[in-house]
Motif scaffolding. Sequence first.
Motif, PDB file in Angstrom:
ATOM      1  N   GLU A  71       0.880  -1.160   0.000  1.00 22.92           N
ATOM      2  CA  GLU A  71       0.000   0.000   0.000  1.00 22.92           C
ATOM      3  C   GLU A  71       0.924   1.217   0.000  1.00 22.92           C
ATOM      4  O   GLU A  71       1.595   1.487   0.996  1.00 22.92           O
ATOM      5  CB  GLU A  71      -0.881  -0.040   1.248  1.00 22.92           C
ATOM      6  CG  GLU A  71      -1.813   1.127   1.425  1.00 22.92           C
ATOM      7  CD  GLU A  71      -2.649   0.961   2.684  1.00 22.92           C
ATOM      8  OE1 GLU A  71      -3.748   0.371   2.582  1.00 22.92           O
ATOM      9  OE2 GLU A  71      -2.208   1.400   3.763  1.00 22.92           O
ATOM     10  N   ILE A  72       1.007   1.919  -1.115  1.00 20.96           N
ATOM     11  CA  ILE A  72       1.957   3.028  -1.268  1.00 20.96           C
ATOM     12  C   ILE A  72       1.206   4.353  -1.205  1.00 20.96           C
ATOM     13  O   ILE A  72       0.398   4.672  -2.085  1.00 20.96           O
ATOM     14  CB  ILE A  72       2.734   2.922  -2.594  1.00 20.96           C
ATOM     15  CG1 ILE A  72       3.450   1.564  -2.676  1.00 20.96           C
ATOM     16  CG2 ILE A  72       3.742   4.060  -2.715  1.00 20.96           C
ATOM     17  CD1 ILE A  72       4.184   1.329  -3.975  1.00 20.96           C
ATOM     18  N   CYS A  73       1.474   5.120  -0.139  1.00 20.91           N
ATOM     19  CA  CYS A  73       0.856   6.425   0.044  1.00 20.91           C
ATOM     20  C   CYS A  73       1.874   7.496  -0.322  1.00 20.91           C
ATOM     21  O   CYS A  73       2.773   7.815   0.465  1.00 20.91           O
ATOM     22  CB  CYS A  73       0.390   6.587   1.492  1.00 20.91           C
ATOM     23  SG  CYS A  73      -0.277   8.231   1.868  1.00 20.91           S
ATOM     24  N   MET A  74       1.749   8.017  -1.547  1.00 24.57           N
ATOM     25  CA  MET A  74       2.636   9.095  -1.987  1.00 24.57           C
ATOM     26  C   MET A  74       2.142  10.422  -1.401  1.00 24.57           C
ATOM     27  O   MET A  74       0.937  10.673  -1.361  1.00 24.57           O
ATOM     28  CB  MET A  74       2.646   9.170  -3.513  1.00 24.57           C
ATOM     29  CG  MET A  74       3.038   7.876  -4.213  1.00 24.57           C
ATOM     30  SD  MET A  74       4.759   7.433  -3.972  1.00 24.57           S
ATOM     31  CE  MET A  74       5.562   8.741  -4.907  1.00 24.57           C
ATOM     32  N   GLU A 115      -8.185   8.863  -2.896  1.00 29.87           N
ATOM     33  CA  GLU A 115      -8.590   9.728  -4.005  1.00 29.87           C
ATOM     34  C   GLU A 115      -7.411  10.114  -4.889  1.00 29.87           C
ATOM     35  O   GLU A 115      -7.593  10.425  -6.069  1.00 29.87           O
ATOM     36  CB  GLU A 115      -9.260  10.986  -3.439  1.00 29.87           C
ATOM     37  CG  GLU A 115     -10.618  10.723  -2.803  1.00 29.87           C
ATOM     38  CD  GLU A 115     -11.172  11.945  -2.089  1.00 29.87           C
ATOM     39  OE1 GLU A 115     -10.443  12.975  -2.056  1.00 29.87           O
ATOM     40  OE2 GLU A 115     -12.304  11.882  -1.586  1.00 29.87           O
ATOM     41  N   ASN A 116      -6.200  10.073  -4.315  1.00 30.11           N
ATOM     42  CA  ASN A 116      -5.007  10.421  -5.079  1.00 30.11           C
ATOM     43  C   ASN A 116      -4.287   9.193  -5.642  1.00 30.11           C
ATOM     44  O   ASN A 116      -3.113   9.258  -5.987  1.00 30.11           O
ATOM     45  CB  ASN A 116      -4.051  11.227  -4.209  1.00 30.11           C
ATOM     46  CG  ASN A 116      -4.439  12.679  -4.086  1.00 30.11           C
ATOM     47  OD1 ASN A 116      -3.984  13.531  -4.856  1.00 30.11           O
ATOM     48  ND2 ASN A 116      -5.313  12.983  -3.130  1.00 30.11           N
ATOM     49  N   GLY A 117      -4.995   8.060  -5.706  1.00 33.18           N
ATOM     50  CA  GLY A 117      -4.466   6.906  -6.413  1.00 33.18           C
ATOM     51  C   GLY A 117      -3.860   5.810  -5.572  1.00 33.18           C
ATOM     52  O   GLY A 117      -3.339   4.832  -6.122  1.00 33.18           O
ATOM     53  N   MET A 118      -3.912   5.907  -4.240  1.00 32.99           N
ATOM     54  CA  MET A 118      -3.366   4.832  -3.411  1.00 32.99           C
ATOM     55  C   MET A 118      -4.225   3.579  -3.525  1.00 32.99           C
ATOM     56  O   MET A 118      -5.452   3.645  -3.485  1.00 32.99           O
ATOM     57  CB  MET A 118      -3.293   5.271  -1.942  1.00 32.99           C
ATOM     58  CG  MET A 118      -2.644   4.221  -1.027  1.00 32.99           C
ATOM     59  SD  MET A 118      -2.610   4.708   0.718  1.00 32.99           S
ATOM     60  CE  MET A 118      -4.307   4.348   1.210  1.00 32.99           C
ATOM     61  N   VAL A 119      -3.570   2.434  -3.698  1.00 27.84           N
ATOM     62  CA  VAL A 119      -4.247   1.136  -3.731  1.00 27.84           C
ATOM     63  C   VAL A 119      -4.049   0.478  -2.367  1.00 27.84           C
ATOM     64  O   VAL A 119      -2.919   0.285  -1.917  1.00 27.84           O
ATOM     65  CB  VAL A 119      -3.684   0.229  -4.842  1.00 27.84           C
ATOM     66  CG1 VAL A 119      -4.351  -1.128  -4.817  1.00 27.84           C
ATOM     67  CG2 VAL A 119      -3.864   0.889  -6.203  1.00 27.84           C
ATOM     68  N   GLY A 120      -5.145   0.157  -1.686  1.00 25.44           N
ATOM     69  CA  GLY A 120      -5.052  -0.412  -0.344  1.00 25.44           C
ATOM     70  C   GLY A 120      -4.410  -1.792  -0.341  1.00 25.44           C
ATOM     71  O   GLY A 120      -4.317  -2.465  -1.370  1.00 25.44           O
ATOM     72  N   LEU A 121      -3.970  -2.224   0.843  1.00 20.97           N
ATOM     73  CA  LEU A 121      -3.332  -3.536   0.980  1.00 20.97           C
ATOM     74  C   LEU A 121      -4.238  -4.651   0.482  1.00 20.97           C
ATOM     75  O   LEU A 121      -3.816  -5.508  -0.294  1.00 20.97           O
ATOM     76  CB  LEU A 121      -2.964  -3.788   2.450  1.00 20.97           C
ATOM     77  CG  LEU A 121      -1.620  -3.290   2.955  1.00 20.97           C
ATOM     78  CD1 LEU A 121      -1.521  -3.480   4.462  1.00 20.97           C
ATOM     79  CD2 LEU A 121      -0.481  -4.039   2.263  1.00 20.97           C
ATOM     80  N   ARG A 122      -5.483  -4.636   0.942  1.00 17.56           N
ATOM     81  CA  ARG A 122      -6.381  -5.724   0.554  1.00 17.56           C
ATOM     82  C   ARG A 122      -6.691  -5.664  -0.932  1.00 17.56           C
ATOM     83  O   ARG A 122      -6.754  -6.707  -1.605  1.00 17.56           O
ATOM     84  CB  ARG A 122      -7.664  -5.681   1.379  1.00 17.56           C
ATOM     85  CG  ARG A 122      -8.584  -6.856   1.099  1.00 17.56           C
ATOM     86  CD  ARG A 122      -9.728  -6.933   2.075  1.00 17.56           C
ATOM     87  NE  ARG A 122      -9.293  -7.363   3.393  1.00 17.56           N
ATOM     88  CZ  ARG A 122     -10.128  -7.703   4.386  1.00 17.56           C
ATOM     89  NH1 ARG A 122     -11.432  -7.639   4.194  1.00 17.56           N
ATOM     90  NH2 ARG A 122      -9.668  -8.084   5.549  1.00 17.56           N
ATOM     91  N   GLU A 123      -6.847  -4.460  -1.457  1.00 13.11           N
ATOM     92  CA  GLU A 123      -7.127  -4.330  -2.896  1.00 13.11           C
ATOM     93  C   GLU A 123      -5.946  -4.833  -3.728  1.00 13.11           C
ATOM     94  O   GLU A 123      -6.127  -5.476  -4.768  1.00 13.11           O
ATOM     95  CB  GLU A 123      -7.435  -2.867  -3.240  1.00 13.11           C
ATOM     96  CG  GLU A 123      -8.794  -2.373  -2.768  1.00 13.11           C
ATOM     97  CD  GLU A 123      -8.892  -2.293  -1.255  1.00 13.11           C
ATOM     98  OE1 GLU A 123      -7.850  -2.019  -0.595  1.00 13.11           O
ATOM     99  OE2 GLU A 123      -9.985  -2.521  -0.705  1.00 13.11           O
ATOM    100  N   ASP A 124      -4.728  -4.540  -3.265  1.00 15.91           N
ATOM    101  CA  ASP A 124      -3.554  -5.075  -3.957  1.00 15.91           C
ATOM    102  C   ASP A 124      -3.541  -6.593  -3.869  1.00 15.91           C
ATOM    103  O   ASP A 124      -3.183  -7.292  -4.822  1.00 15.91           O
ATOM    104  CB  ASP A 124      -2.273  -4.492  -3.353  1.00 15.91           C
ATOM    105  CG  ASP A 124      -1.038  -4.840  -4.173  1.00 15.91           C
ATOM    106  OD1 ASP A 124      -1.137  -4.891  -5.415  1.00 15.91           O
ATOM    107  OD2 ASP A 124       0.028  -5.072  -3.574  1.00 15.91           O
ATOM    108  N   GLY A 125      -3.966  -7.112  -2.707  1.00 12.29           N
ATOM    109  CA  GLY A 125      -4.066  -8.562  -2.558  1.00 12.29           C
ATOM    110  C   GLY A 125      -5.067  -9.179  -3.505  1.00 12.29           C
ATOM    111  O   GLY A 125      -4.817 -10.233  -4.100  1.00 12.29           O
ATOM    112  N   TRP A 126      -6.209  -8.515  -3.680  1.00  9.39           N
ATOM    113  CA  TRP A 126      -7.219  -9.036  -4.626  1.00  9.39           C
ATOM    114  C   TRP A 126      -6.655  -9.094  -6.045  1.00  9.39           C
ATOM    115  O   TRP A 126      -6.967 -10.013  -6.808  1.00  9.39           O
ATOM    116  CB  TRP A 126      -8.470  -8.167  -4.603  1.00  9.39           C
ATOM    117  CG  TRP A 126      -9.256  -8.108  -3.324  1.00  9.39           C
ATOM    118  CD1 TRP A 126     -10.040  -7.080  -2.909  1.00  9.39           C
ATOM    119  CD2 TRP A 126      -9.383  -9.119  -2.308  1.00  9.39           C
ATOM    120  NE1 TRP A 126     -10.634  -7.367  -1.697  1.00  9.39           N
ATOM    121  CE2 TRP A 126     -10.244  -8.621  -1.311  1.00  9.39           C
ATOM    122  CE3 TRP A 126      -8.831 -10.381  -2.130  1.00  9.39           C
ATOM    123  CZ2 TRP A 126     -10.571  -9.341  -0.159  1.00  9.39           C
ATOM    124  CZ3 TRP A 126      -9.142 -11.112  -0.978  1.00  9.39           C
ATOM    125  CH2 TRP A 126     -10.002 -10.598  -0.024  1.00  9.39           C
TER     126      TRP A 126
END
Length: 567
Positions: free
Chosen positions: A503-506, A530-541
């Motif tokens: 989960e990368i929060c720029m 809203e600025n494009g971060m993909v959550g941990l679980r979403e990255d897992g999916w």
Amino acid sequence: MMLIQILQEIASTSSGVDSQLSHRILSTAAYEQGSMIGSLLDSQLIEEDLFLKQVSKRFGYEWMDLLPTQIPNLIRDLIPPRIALRFHFVPIQQLDGEIVVATYDPFQMNGVQAVTASLDRPIRWVLSSRRSVVQTLKSCYGVGADTFEELLEGREGSENDQESQEEVNVVDSEDAEASVIRFVNQIIREALNQKATDIHVEPLEQDLRIRYRIDGVLHEEPVPQRIKLLQSSVISRLKIMAHLDIAEKRLPQDGRITLEFGGEPIDVRVATIPTVSGESVSLRLLGQERFDLQRLNLPPDAEENIRGLLKMSNGIVLLTGPTGCGKSTTLYTFLSLLNVKERRIITIEDPVENKLEGVMQIAIKPEINLNFATALRSILRSDPNVIMVGEMRDLETAEIAIRAALTGHLVFSTLHTNDAVGGITRLIDMGIEPFLVSSSVRAFIAQRLVRKLCSHCKTPIQMEESLLKEIGFPLKYQQQIWKGVGCVKCRETGYQGRMAIMEICMLSPQMQQAITSQKNSNELRQVALENGMVGLREDGWRRVSEGLTTVDEVLRVTTTHLEVLDE
């Protein structure tokens, strides 16, 4: 010679093996009084199961698939472990007055005679695959059982268990000492063969438990019965290898062991802790790993963000997550990519886990007041371009790191928080002003490790739509869910190896504004998404839909309370 000719004929017809080559292999094994079938299987010229099934058919042996749980202890104990493990003979059951013994090579005359003498009753021989025989032996008798039997020789029949235990724990002869060394080496070698990252030797009240951590999950290793008798000897041997004080059993100790396995150096970190049942020893196995972005297997958008961060000349990049989630490995990967002769890189670690060529690495020593803060303050005078701080544990370390970032240094470090946005509130709670966080930190990266599906046994499955909706799984990926069935390659677990989900929060201008405005964590997370971060679980999916891991694994590492899925 007749046996050699028959085996040669079977080998040649089973998979097109050159007859002269198979004859030479069998003749050499016979001359050296070794296992002829074993030598032929070791040559890897034939398909093992097909060849052994043809042997069983030609010589009239029954073929049987072994399951370790089917073997009663009373039957197992009929054959001494040393004989069973040396010749690969497994007693399975007692049937019609006969003992059924499984093997993949019934033509070892010395072994047959030894088993016949030890059983003193009729034997029915059956054939099974070498793989299942070896696995069953290890499961039934335990790792190092043959060496364990040597150590107990001459102590059988002792009337006093306490007296027997005291005798075993005193290594007073060269033979006994050599056996203890070999037994401990077998425990370590088996862990390395199974690609374990940790070995835990844990004394219990009536037993000594050995567990391996493989792909992040603990597995209890089968051990010989009465191994408790060797508890002190095994632990003392490990402490000697780690150059620890074997007389000190009341205080925790830390040490290191340097080994070589398969021509590769292995660094072992050893930690002992005193428990009510004796000293517990943990070994962390650290090989010479390869650090590159391909190994992290990042999605394209995440890799683009990472490469952008590594091109920056200053700022802080913070990795967050619990212990054991791979933060150090990711940091080493970043440093390896930045490690060129034009850059001076200095690290402060506790301890130094992997040595990087050309990088100045410092191991902190609290006993002489060399901690993260004092070391960081000193190295700023050493003109570094890149700094890695093992962990931001206190306000002083964080303040110095921020000052370094604001004066032209690229700083990497870690925090123990549950998600990326949690790193922001953690720094502020430590006492860092919000405007300093927003102006110095470039990104917060949360990470977890999930087990990868075994490529040899994974299979597609269907899951109920209602359950997928409940856990937030995108229904567009519903037809792309896989699970591991379990096979020999993955130790019947369905998984082989691990990979990171991130989960990368720029810290975009919008995020910087939100931090300076002291928004709460929920509001910060909403801005990040809203600025494009993909959550941990979403990255897992995403990784589930790519057939790389399972829904269960993603839930296991991204939820506080594990959810049990009905399949």
